[in-house]
Design a protein around this motif. Structure first.
Motif, short mmCIF file in Angstrom:
data_model
loop_
_atom_site.label_atom_id
_atom_site.label_comp_id
_atom_site.label_asym_id
_atom_site.label_seq_id
_atom_site.Cartn_x
_atom_site.Cartn_y
_atom_site.Cartn_z
N ARG A 161 0.68 -1.14 -0.02
CA ARG A 161 0.14 0.06 0.01
C ARG A 161 0.81 1.43 0.04
O ARG A 161 1.98 1.29 0.45
CB ARG A 161 -0.89 -0.18 1.12
CG ARG A 161 -1.85 -1.08 1.26
CD ARG A 161 -2.57 -0.93 2.76
NE ARG A 161 -3.63 -2.14 2.65
CZ ARG A 161 -3.24 -3.35 3.14
NH1 ARG A 161 -2.01 -3.40 3.80
NH2 ARG A 161 -4.17 -4.36 3.51
N VAL A 162 0.41 2.27 -0.70
CA VAL A 162 1.03 3.51 -0.59
C VAL A 162 0.61 4.47 0.44
O VAL A 162 -0.75 4.69 0.42
CB VAL A 162 0.98 4.36 -2.10
CG1 VAL A 162 1.57 5.65 -1.72
CG2 VAL A 162 1.54 3.56 -2.99
N LEU A 163 1.27 4.98 1.38
CA LEU A 163 0.94 5.70 2.57
C LEU A 163 1.32 7.27 2.35
O LEU A 163 2.47 7.27 2.13
CB LEU A 163 1.57 5.25 3.94
CG LEU A 163 0.45 4.33 4.61
CD1 LEU A 163 -0.17 3.02 3.69
CD2 LEU A 163 1.17 3.29 5.75
N VAL A 164 0.51 7.92 2.36
CA VAL A 164 0.76 9.46 2.40
C VAL A 164 0.34 10.16 3.59
O VAL A 164 -0.69 9.78 4.27
CB VAL A 164 -0.14 10.13 1.52
CG1 VAL A 164 0.18 11.59 1.38
CG2 VAL A 164 -0.07 9.31 -0.17
N GLY A 165 1.59 10.86 4.19
CA GLY A 165 1.38 11.47 5.40
C GLY A 165 1.58 13.11 5.21
O GLY A 165 1.83 13.70 4.15
N PHE A 166 1.06 13.85 6.14
CA PHE A 166 1.17 15.34 6.02
C PHE A 166 2.13 15.78 7.30
O PHE A 166 2.37 15.31 8.02
CB PHE A 166 -0.05 16.23 6.21
CG PHE A 166 -0.98 15.95 4.99
CD1 PHE A 166 -1.72 15.10 4.47
CD2 PHE A 166 -1.30 17.44 4.39
CE1 PHE A 166 -2.31 14.89 3.43
CE2 PHE A 166 -2.00 17.30 3.10
CZ PHE A 166 -2.54 16.04 2.71
N ALA A 167 2.90 16.89 7.05
CA ALA A 167 3.61 17.63 7.73
C ALA A 167 3.41 19.22 7.86
O ALA A 167 3.75 19.73 6.94
CB ALA A 167 5.39 17.47 7.28
N ALA A 168 2.48 19.19 8.86
CA ALA A 168 2.35 21.01 8.95
C ALA A 168 3.30 21.60 9.91
O ALA A 168 3.35 21.09 10.96
CB ALA A 168 0.92 21.12 9.53
#
Ligand code: C5P
Length: 412
Positions: free
Chosen positions: A319-326
């Motif tokens: 699976r491709v996992l996308v995270g955010f970094a604010a």
């Protein structure tokens, strides 16, 4: 995206109700315009109930159906000009003739001349009317002008004859709409899990800890993915946003609940975008009664919440996992660190203190950091457009096989 659906007077007008519904399920908002003769076949109320929007019937009538009114004509045209596409289904021989010759004696034909949006027409009529050189000339003229024609099918016609003239199948009309809008269906077959919004960690029955988050970025990802054909499961903390059409929303409140919901849905997904602003800490204790105000300083004991992304990344497989970094400083450095630390495939980083980026805005300025070291700094764009770019990267990364170190490969 907004579609104006013109309905003209033919027996197939009843099929336009189903068409309106299907367009909405694809995530479009639909404004229906009916000609006078269409109203002999189906009532405007049907479309108003389906679309939740007033149906435009007359050029000069006030919205409530009142007397002739120039202001309402101008307003109607203005509203309709804001459309992304004009679709006429069913289109009668009369409407095609008006469009071809530039007659503008009712709302729909006026709109055709006034709107700059792409036009799709799905003719339906008696076979002889369809084959008549007058109609065929009009069709050729419209086609030469860039109008997309969804050709009528062969079959039994309401007039008792058999031949060409039946309104094309709804799936065919939808495909023409997507093509005219150049919408990709490249996520068909994928199941995307999206987390969005804040979480709320209760201290007592009236107070909680939370993060600033409107949920808009995650909702934009969910909406864009659904339009591109993915099945989308949106796990959302409390937000004021409506679930996008065609998206399965699971509402949660706390990080713990979000973690549980993600664990349950994760096996079914092929990619996941973690856009939620999950609270990093929660009160150790949730008080059963409202805490009383006191003069003494107050210390609240907090404990860390589960890191949902990092936890799921351990069992991600292909699976491709996308995270955010604010971030508010050292954006690039923190993003690269997060990519490795969380075992994500893509980190979407933004400086939330920059103008045009961050909370409660419709725009964002982000840089994408991919696991193959590809970095892409995007200019300021709408959150919907950012969502599309993220999904493009998800597809690219899904197509790029992940290199498994030799030691791990033998265990796999
Ligand atoms: O560590 P930080 O909160 O900056 O990481 C941001 C990314 O990790 C986001 O994608 C966020 O949704 C995810 N995250 C999570 N669970 C947490 C904290 C962050 O899934 N408890």
């Amino acid at each position: 995206m907004r579609i104006t659906l013109g309905v003209t007077g033919g027996v197939a007008a009843y099929k336009a109700a189903e068409l309106a519904r299907r367009l909405q399920q694809e995530g479009f908002s639909v404004q229906v315009v009916m000609t006078r003769s269409a109203r002999e076949f189906i009532a405007p109320l049907t479309f108003a109930a389906l679309t939740g929007e007033k149906v435009i019937t007359d050029l000069f009538a006030a919205p409530s159906g009142g007397p002739a009114n120039l202001d309402s004509a101008i307003e109607h045209i203005a509203v309709a000009q804001r459309t992304d596409l004009l679709l006429v289904a069913p289109a009668t021989a009369d409407t095609l003739a008006k469009f071809a010759r530039g007659l503008a004696d009712d709302f729909l034909s006026t709109l055709y001349l006034a709107a700059a949006a792409p036009v799709v027409v799905a003719p339906a009529m008696n076979v002889n009317m369809w084959r008549h050189p007058a109609t065929q000339e009009n069709i050729a003229m419209l086609r030469a002008r860039g109008v997309r024609i969804v050709e009528p099918g062969e079959g039994y016609l309401a007039c008792g004859m058999t031949g060409a003239g039946r309104l094309a199948e709804i799936d065919e009309i939808l495909a023409a709409v997507r093509e005219a809008l150049q919408l990709k269906r490249d996520l068909a077959g994928e199941t995307l899990l999206v987390t969005a919004g804040p979480t709320c960690e209760d201290l007592d029955p009236v107070r909680y800890l939370t993060n600033r988050s409107s949920g808009r970025m995650g909702y934009a990802v969910a909406e864009a993915a659904a339009r591109r054909g993915a099945r989308v499961i949106l796990i959302s903390g409390p937000t004021a946003l409506a679930a996008p059409e065609g998206v399965e929303r699971v509402s949660v409140r706390t990080a713990e609940e979000m973690h549980r919901a993600v664990l349950e849905k994760f096996p079914a997904c092929t990619a996941a975008v973690f856009a939620a602003a999950v609270a990093d800490y929660r009160p150790v204790e949730k008080l059963p009664q409202k805490m009383k105000r006191n003069k003494a300083p107050l210390t609240i004991a907090l404990e860390p919440t589960p890191d949902i992304l990092a936890d799921l990344a351990r069992q991600k497989g292909q699976r491709v996992l996308v995270g955010f970094a604010a971030e508010t400083e050292h954006v690039a450095e923190n993003a690269r660190k997060k990519l490795a630390a969380k075992n994500a495939d893509l980190i979407v980083a933004n400086d939330v203190s920059a103008p045009g980026a961050g909370f409660d805005l419709d725009t964002n300025i982000v840089t994408l950091y991919a696991r193959d070291a590809r970095e892409n700094a995007l200019p300021q764009m709408s959150k919907f457009e950012v969502a599309q770019r993220i999904l493009d990267e998800v597809l690219r990364l899904r197509a790029t096989p992940r290199l498994v170190p030799a030691a791990r490969r033998s265990q796999a």
